[in-house]
Design a protein around this motif. Structure first.
Motif, mmCIF file in Angstrom:
data_model
loop_
_atom_site.group_PDB
_atom_site.id
_atom_site.type_symbol
_atom_site.label_atom_id
_atom_site.label_comp_id
_atom_site.label_asym_id
_atom_site.label_seq_id
_atom_site.Cartn_x
_atom_site.Cartn_y
_atom_site.Cartn_z
ATOM 1 N N ARG A 147 -28.631 12.049 60.938
ATOM 2 C CA ARG A 147 -27.342 11.705 60.325
ATOM 3 C C ARG A 147 -27.448 10.526 59.367
ATOM 4 O O ARG A 147 -26.552 9.699 59.259
ATOM 5 N N THR A 148 -28.560 10.441 58.655
ATOM 6 C CA THR A 148 -28.752 9.437 57.621
ATOM 7 C C THR A 148 -28.945 10.145 56.294
ATOM 8 O O THR A 148 -29.629 11.163 56.229
ATOM 9 N N VAL A 149 -28.337 9.629 55.234
ATOM 10 C CA VAL A 149 -28.442 10.249 53.914
ATOM 11 C C VAL A 149 -28.984 9.227 52.925
ATOM 12 O O VAL A 149 -28.905 8.024 53.136
ATOM 13 N N GLU A 181 -28.706 16.711 55.253
ATOM 14 C CA GLU A 181 -28.311 15.982 56.453
ATOM 15 C C GLU A 181 -27.941 16.960 57.568
ATOM 16 O O GLU A 181 -27.157 17.882 57.368
ATOM 17 N N ILE A 214 -32.485 12.974 51.327
ATOM 18 C CA ILE A 214 -31.601 13.611 52.305
ATOM 19 C C ILE A 214 -30.206 13.672 51.698
ATOM 20 O O ILE A 214 -29.565 12.644 51.482
ATOM 21 N N PRO A 243 -26.222 14.392 51.544
ATOM 22 C CA PRO A 243 -25.104 14.389 52.500
ATOM 23 C C PRO A 243 -24.436 15.751 52.581
ATOM 24 O O PRO A 243 -24.443 16.524 51.627
#
Length: 414
Positions: free
Chosen positions: A49-51, A3, A67, A69
């Motif tokens: 900013r997406t996990v 991320e 993805i 974090p």
């Protein structure tokens, strides 16, 4: 990929590039050519900013995105536990050392919570039904009877309440269990538990993929379901990666927007701490104020805390906005200045997840005085107990910074 990490290079087919270049996918990552040649198949990807993990596309265009974090998985679960629309579970809901991936952690937490919720048996409730029958049950639908069978006594158009397990609570649990069962990363033991849950929920209608998540209301009757239901909402809403009707992209997985997670966490945790220290009542994403007189530009600060004024009525007294970024940018200061002006406050507080906190405020002269804009930092890498202490300390700092009595609200929507 990580991320908000660095650019990473991948070899992609043209069909995969098409999948990753859609407007919807570009909301979660950036893509650019890595080479100069026309036939170069190397491309660079950078997550936003997406996990989570998700499978996109089909055939030659299929892509599996993972993805990770920035924060540890147990910290992420702790943040979700404080968000008002998310789950409430223990500080250590999973063995983070064993389940270091996001999906196995959430699957394990849900399987355990749902199994515990269903152990005493399925909840049942009353649902309204309409039917055609040879005997009266419930009440007669007179208008339908006259419209469909004028002059005929039978059959009857009736409406009645049926006691059934096919209620939103059970629908949510079934939908989440089936969603997690399809994910490859779920551990075998948890997958077996999810299948048992599916069998226990026989007779329940599973939510249709892409349809709105079934709505439920917390009550005394469904209290034992609450933790599992909050998790189910995370799973089903996170799996809803929306696309325009007819677009040939298949989606399967779970994605969490970390900006929204942080905003929810800060509003609930900090708002609750402020209530303990100064009383009053907090509201997340308050939508009562507008920037302009025509009410075309709505203001949505993440946290507005209200206190009683001279008349006893509640008025905004503290305003806080969360920034899932390193430090506070100039545009954030302008945004908070607009909030303070429209809410009639002399102090505003911006909270980021990284950066330097020196305790000073940006002082903005205004007619009759000044507005102070404070910048704070909440380090999400702190252990849960230390993070809770940091939020409590921030609440005390914000309470001490108040120097004025709340003035009347301006440009209110009420």
């Amino acid at each position: 990929m990580a991320e908000v990490g660095d650019w990473t290079t991948w070899t992609l087919t043209s069909a995969q590039v098409d999948t990753l270049s859609t407007a919807d996918v570009c909301k979660i990552l950036d893509i650019r050519p890595a080479g100069r040649g026309a036939d170069d198949r190397r491309w660079q990807l950078k997550a936003k900013r997406t996990v989570g993990a998700v499978r996109l596309g089909a055939g030659e265009g299929a892509v599996q995105l993972r993805i990770a974090p920035k924060v540890a998985v147990d910290r992420l679960l702790y943040l979700l536990a404080y968000a008002p629309r998310w789950a409430r579970w223990q500080q250590d809901p999973v063995d983070a050392a064993v389940r270091s991936e996001l999906f196995p952690a959430i699957a394990h937490a849900f399987a355990r919570a749902a199994e515990q919720a269903l152990r005493p048996g399925l909840l049942s409730g009353y649902r309204g039904r309409e039917d055609t029958s040879m005997m009266l049950r419930g009440r007669l639908r007179a208008a339908s009877q006259l419209r469909r069978r004028p002059g005929l006594a039978l059959p009857l158009e009736i409406a009645y309440d049926e006691h059934t397990p096919d209620i939103p609570e059970n629908q949510l649990l079934l939908g989440a269990a089936r969603r997690l069962t399809r994910l490859q990363d779920v551990q075998q033991k948890d997958r077996a538990t999810l299948r048992r849950l599916d069998a226990l929920l026989d007779g329940v209608t599973a939510p249709v993929p892409g349809a709105p998540v079934p709505a439920w209301t917390p009550s005394r009757l469904n209290a034992r379901y609450t933790s599992a239901l909050r998790l189910a909402e995370i799973i089903l809403k996170g799996a809803s990666f929306e696309y325009t009707e007819g677009r040939p992209v298949r989606v399967d997985g779970l994605l969490l927007n970390m900006e929204k997670v942080f905003e929810e966490f800060l509003a609930k945790a900090l708002g609750s701490a402020l209530e303990r220290h100064i009383g009053g009542r907090f509201q997340a994403q308050a939508n009562t104020h507008y920037l302009d007189d025509l009410r075309q530009h709505q203001l949505l600060p993440d946290l507005v805390h209200s206190l009683p004024g001279e008349s006893g009525a509640l008025h905004p007294a503290v305003i806080v906005d969360a920034k899932y970024q390193d430090g506070v940018e100039r545009k954030n200061l302008y945004q908070m200045l607009a909030y303070c002006t429209c809410f009639g406050l002399s102090e505003g507080h911006l909270v980021s997840v990284a950066g330097k906190e020196d305790g000073t405020a940006v002082r903005v002269p205004v007619p009759g005085g000044a507005i102070k804009l404070y910048r704070h930092v909440v380090d999400l890498s702190l252990p849960p107990q230390a993070l809770a202490a940091r939020i409590d300390d921030l609440a005390r700092t914000i309470a001490a910074a108040r120097t004025t009595i709340p003035r009347a609200r301006m440009r209110s929507g009420t």
